[in-house]
Scaffold this active site. Structure first.
Site, PDB file in Angstrom:
ATOM      1  N   CYS A   2      15.786 -36.119 -39.319  1.00  0.00           N
ATOM      2  CA  CYS A   2      15.050 -34.706 -39.430  1.00  0.00           C
ATOM      3  C   CYS A   2      14.371 -34.376 -40.738  1.00  0.00           C
ATOM      4  CB  CYS A   2      16.004 -33.874 -38.903  1.00  0.00           C
ATOM      5  SG  CYS A   2      16.966 -33.881 -37.330  1.00  0.00           S
ATOM      6  N   ARG A  27      11.080 -40.670 -42.839  1.00  0.00           N
ATOM      7  CA  ARG A  27      12.478 -40.331 -42.654  1.00  0.00           C
ATOM      8  C   ARG A  27      13.213 -40.853 -41.262  1.00  0.00           C
ATOM      9  NH1 ARG A  27      13.962 -36.172 -46.437  1.00  0.00           N
ATOM     10  NH2 ARG A  27      15.460 -35.325 -45.475  1.00  0.00           N
ATOM     11  N   TRP A  73      15.572 -36.154 -35.369  1.00  0.00           N
ATOM     12  CA  TRP A  73      16.293 -37.396 -35.183  1.00  0.00           C
ATOM     13  C   TRP A  73      17.584 -37.167 -34.409  1.00  0.00           C
ATOM     14  CZ3 TRP A  73      20.826 -40.217 -36.215  1.00  0.00           C
ATOM     15  CH2 TRP A  73      20.961 -41.550 -36.267  1.00  0.00           C
ATOM     16  N   ASN A  99      17.832 -28.780 -39.622  1.00  0.00           N
ATOM     17  CA  ASN A  99      18.311 -30.149 -40.028  1.00  0.00           C
ATOM     18  C   ASN A  99      19.767 -30.082 -40.561  1.00  0.00           C
ATOM     19  OD1 ASN A  99      15.885 -30.887 -40.052  1.00  0.00           O
ATOM     20  ND2 ASN A  99      15.748 -31.499 -42.217  1.00  0.00           N
ATOM     21  N   GLY A 100      20.509 -31.085 -40.017  1.00  0.00           N
ATOM     22  CA  GLY A 100      22.055 -31.146 -40.252  1.00  0.00           C
ATOM     23  C   GLY A 100      22.915 -31.006 -38.931  1.00  0.00           C
ATOM     24  N   GLU A 479      21.998 -58.612 -48.566  1.00  0.00           N
ATOM     25  CA  GLU A 479      21.060 -57.789 -48.535  1.00  0.00           C
ATOM     26  C   GLU A 479      19.856 -58.445 -47.604  1.00  0.00           C
ATOM     27  OE1 GLU A 479      20.223 -55.177 -48.840  1.00  0.00           O
ATOM     28  OE2 GLU A 479      17.980 -54.964 -49.306  1.00  0.00           O
ATOM     29  N   LYS A 483      18.083 -56.825 -44.214  1.00  0.00           N
ATOM     30  CA  LYS A 483      16.725 -56.802 -44.267  1.00  0.00           C
ATOM     31  C   LYS A 483      16.017 -57.267 -42.845  1.00  0.00           C
ATOM     32  CE  LYS A 483      15.955 -54.259 -46.465  1.00  0.00           C
ATOM     33  NZ  LYS A 483      16.544 -53.601 -47.476  1.00  0.00           N
ATOM     34  N   GLU A 486      17.450 -55.240 -39.777  1.00  0.00           N
ATOM     35  CA  GLU A 486      16.860 -53.879 -39.441  1.00  0.00           C
ATOM     36  C   GLU A 486      15.433 -54.028 -38.915  1.00  0.00           C
ATOM     37  OE1 GLU A 486      16.905 -51.044 -42.831  1.00  0.00           O
ATOM     38  OE2 GLU A 486      16.842 -52.780 -44.257  1.00  0.00           O
ATOM     39  N   HIS A 502      35.480 -71.323 -42.687  1.00  0.00           N
ATOM     40  CA  HIS A 502      36.734 -70.427 -42.016  1.00  0.00           C
ATOM     41  C   HIS A 502      36.612 -69.545 -40.682  1.00  0.00           C
ATOM     42  CE1 HIS A 502      38.853 -71.655 -45.591  1.00  0.00           C
ATOM     43  NE2 HIS A 502      37.600 -71.381 -46.200  1.00  0.00           N
ATOM     44  N   LYS A 597      15.280 -42.742 -42.664  1.00  0.00           N
ATOM     45  CA  LYS A 597      15.384 -43.098 -44.120  1.00  0.00           C
ATOM     46  C   LYS A 597      16.334 -42.594 -44.994  1.00  0.00           C
ATOM     47  CE  LYS A 597      13.429 -44.989 -47.735  1.00  0.00           C
ATOM     48  NZ  LYS A 597      13.820 -46.659 -47.958  1.00  0.00           N
TER      49      LYS A 597
HETATM   50  C1  F6R Z   1      18.285 -50.436 -45.719  1.00  0.00           C
HETATM   51  C2  F6R Z   1      18.552 -49.117 -46.235  1.00  0.00           C
HETATM   52  C3  F6R Z   1      19.518 -48.376 -45.986  1.00  0.00           C
HETATM   53  C4  F6R Z   1      19.988 -47.307 -47.109  1.00  0.00           C
HETATM   54  C5  F6R Z   1      21.143 -46.493 -46.928  1.00  0.00           C
HETATM   55  C6  F6R Z   1      21.617 -45.742 -48.197  1.00  0.00           C
HETATM   56  O1  F6R Z   1      17.078 -51.080 -46.027  1.00  0.00           O
HETATM   57  O2  F6R Z   1      17.504 -48.482 -46.732  1.00  0.00           O
HETATM   58  O3  F6R Z   1      20.904 -49.333 -45.826  1.00  0.00           O
HETATM   59  O4  F6R Z   1      20.144 -48.156 -48.343  1.00  0.00           O
HETATM   60  O5  F6R Z   1      20.947 -45.951 -45.729  1.00  0.00           O
HETATM   61  O6  F6R Z   1      20.452 -45.087 -48.388  1.00  0.00           O
HETATM   62  P1  F6R Z   1      20.217 -44.401 -49.916  1.00  0.00           P
HETATM   63  O7  F6R Z   1      20.155 -45.232 -51.064  1.00  0.00           O
HETATM   64  O8  F6R Z   1      19.318 -43.299 -49.918  1.00  0.00           O
HETATM   65  O9  F6R Z   1      21.660 -43.434 -49.961  1.00  0.00           O
END
Ligand code: F6R
Length: 602
Positions: A2, A27, A73, A99-100, A479, A483, A486, A502, A597
């Protein structure tokens, strides 16, 4: 997650709102809306679609001097027009964006809101009715808002318009981000600076529990005890062009490309002319006196924390534990006698991380937030802050925040190690090694076309993929898998290379893609052995290897970087692989489905 934007006193409020919402799109959201007034007529438009759909719905004649806008969202109720914000109270008097999450919304509904007043399913709609209820008891709008918020349990950032006072915006905040922007004869409000940066770079923070009244030329901040308080403004370091894609087709590609220059910026930001670090001595000595460091983060930030553990342990010899915030918030481990907490968070607003910080503060323990966003909630609430200086990260998939988190932790580890007289820290010439890493990254980002072909041949028709490595290569594999999944929706897993046999090796069949990351001389032959194990079971293996351990069959050869900084190089082809896999599947690279985001709910 949001986004809120609002304005009072601007002649082109419609454009301010639409532009602000466009800037908040990164976001993550699934519906959007604005409420706008010229002082006489008040109009709301909402859509279960994109901000661009709102643009198309708004007519040229529509404009105003005051307005609020929102990207939602969905949490309570599906993304439809009824549930989209702004919510107007049934009486038509109040318009609200929120928001929230209001945890006690059913309780509030029971007490104050007859069901026939409600058309949607959201907690926010109940809140605007509760405000309306208190206003009908004869309270001023400010008091009605304060009274309603005093009964709310949960998180909120809100902007409220009273159609009987169309020269005022009312705001409230608790645990969700909200910032005031100062304009010329006008005021703005937004979930973050990016929503307003095209209008101003001067901002005023809002603290939890505060309620604010804004007019075009007045800002009155009331603290938790309803006392008026003064607060100065600050200038944000970003400028509007930082938030543009320029000639790039996607923010993610731009942000991948920016990584070498971010590394160079960090060298300047964190190094004094005499070679010492700019990190505040208080932080360094506080950490050096601790007996255990607890790194806390989510997703990519947690993955960066895994790399940070190695860096800090090797250069300081202080033991480090890395925790997932969403687990630690409910299950704090037995802590050491002198713990020190490091919060890794690009946005500085992640609710899961924040709930751990709240507990850490209740225990009166020292903490450091490493974040990209100055003035963010986790930055304000931790004892100390170090900034990532990565510039705005807009693509949902985090790339430059990951590498800058690793770089900042390298600086921190070096500084703490030096004060402890650690030999490994003395030998680690960080400026030189970071410079080498930046050059390696330069070379790797220029391999885009080649990585695109690798992705085409290796990932085009697969439903799953595995990434394997040991030590830091394992951390990078986690990681890389995140990537890929997602943004391309390929089911991907990162594994410690030795662990496959295993159990998980049962999933390997003819043609399963396995990507092996190999940079460590001590473990290279073992990981190669694991790669052979899967090849014999039909897997297609692609290896990404450091030049020092490379073989002719490796698909990508990484320039040599210091053994503690290999993730800075090895992650680049993996980020690009994910980018092209998503692109080749025709997906929305920057805004993958279901993701936000800034994850501001737990
Ligand atoms: C993946 C990604 C998320 C963030 C996670 C934490 O590409 O962006 O996994 O890393 O939501 O977000 P922050 O770093 O803003 O606390």
């Amino acid at each position: 997650m949001c986004g809120i934007v609002g304005v009072v006193g601007h002649n082109n409020s419609k454009e301010v709102l639409l532009k602000g919402l466009e800037k908040l799109e990164y976001r993550g959201y699934d519906s959007a809306g604005i409420l706008l007034s010229d002082g006489e007529e008040t109009i709301a438009i909402k859509t279960p679609g994109r901000v661009n759909d709102l643009r198309e719905l708004s007519t040229d004649a529509m404009n105003g001097t005051i307005g609020i806008g929102h990207t939602r969202w969905a949490t309570h109720g599906e993304p439809n027009v009824e549930n989209a914000h702004p919510h107007l109270s049934k009486s038509g008097r109040f318009g609200l964006v929120h928001n929230g999450v209001i945890e006690n919304y059913l309780e509030l509904k029971e007490k104050y809101v007859p069901s026939e007043l409600l058309i949607g399913d959201t907690d926010s709609e109940i809140l605007v009715e509760v405000i309306d209820y208190f206003s009908r008891t004869g309270l001023s709008t400010l008091d009605a808002l304060s009274q309603a918020l005093s009964e709310v349990r949960g998180s909120y950032a809100i902007a409220l318009i009273d159609v009987e006072e169309l020269n005022k915006l009312y705001l409230g905040k608790n645990k969700s981000p909200l910032l005031i922007g100062l304009g010329e004869n006008c005021h703005f409000v937004g979930s973050d600076a990016m929503a307003m940066i095209h209008e101003t770079n001067e901002f005023v923070e809002i603290m939890d529990g505060e309620v604010i009244m804004l007019t075009s030329d007045m800002m009155v901040i009331y603290d938790k005890d309803a006392q008026v308080i003064e607060r100065g403004s600050f200038i944000a370091e970003i400028d509007a062009t930082d938030t543009e894609k320029g000639l790039y087709p996607h923010y993610m590609l731009k942000e991948i490309d920016e990584q070498p220059s971010v590394m160079r910026k960090l060298i300047t930001e964190y190094t004094l002319p005499n070679g010492n670090t700019t990190i505040n001595n208080e932080i360094i000595s506080h950490i050096s006196q601790s007996d255990r460091i607890y790194i806390v983060g989510c997703g990519t930030s947690w993955h960066a924390g895994l790399v940070g553990k190695t860096l800090i342990e090797k250069l300081t010899h202080i033991p480090v534990e890395v925790h997932l915030a969403s687990e630690m918030g409910y299950d704090m481990p037995i802590l050491s006698k002198k713990p020190f907490f490091i919060f890794l968070t690009q946005s500085g607003e992640t609710a899961d991380s924040r709930q751990v910080l709240v507990k850490v503060n209740e225990l009166n323990l020292p903490s450091l937030t490493i974040t990209n966003v100055k003035g963010s909630t986790l930055s304000r609430e931790a004892t100390y802050t170090l900034l990532l200086h990565a510039g705005p990260e807009i693509a949902v998939a985090s790339t430059k925040a990951y590498t800058s988190q690793i770089a900042v932790m390298a600086y921190l580890a070096k500084a703490v190690g030096m004060i402890k007289g650690d030999e490994a820290a003395k030998e680690f010439d960080i400026v030189r090694e970071m410079g080498i890493a930046a050059s390696a990254m330069d070379a790797l980002v220029s391999e885009k076309d080649y990585i695109a072909t690798l992705s085409e041949s290796f990932l085009s028709d697969t439903r799953n993929a595995f990434f394997i490595g040991r030590g830091l290569d394992f951390a990078v594999s986690l990681e890389a898998a995140l990537k890929l999944k997602e943004i391309s929706y390929i089911q991907a897993e990162g594994f410690a290379a030795g662990e496959l046999k295993h159990g998980t090796i049962a999933l390997i069949e003819e043609g399963t893609p396995v990507i092996a990351v190999i940079t460590d001389e001590n473990t290279a032959s073992h990981t190669r052995g694991n790669a052979i194990e899967v090849t014999s079971r039909g897997a297609k293996v692609l290896t990404i290897a450091g030049e020092n351990v490379s073989r002719s069959e490796d698909a990508v050869i990484l320039p040599v970087v210091h053994s503690l900084l290999t993730p800075l190089a090895s992650v680049i082809p993996l980020q690009l692989l994910a980018y092209y896999a998503s692109l080749q599947r025709g997906l929305d690279v920057d805004k993958p489905r279901n993701l936000a985001k800034s994850v501001t709910v737990e």
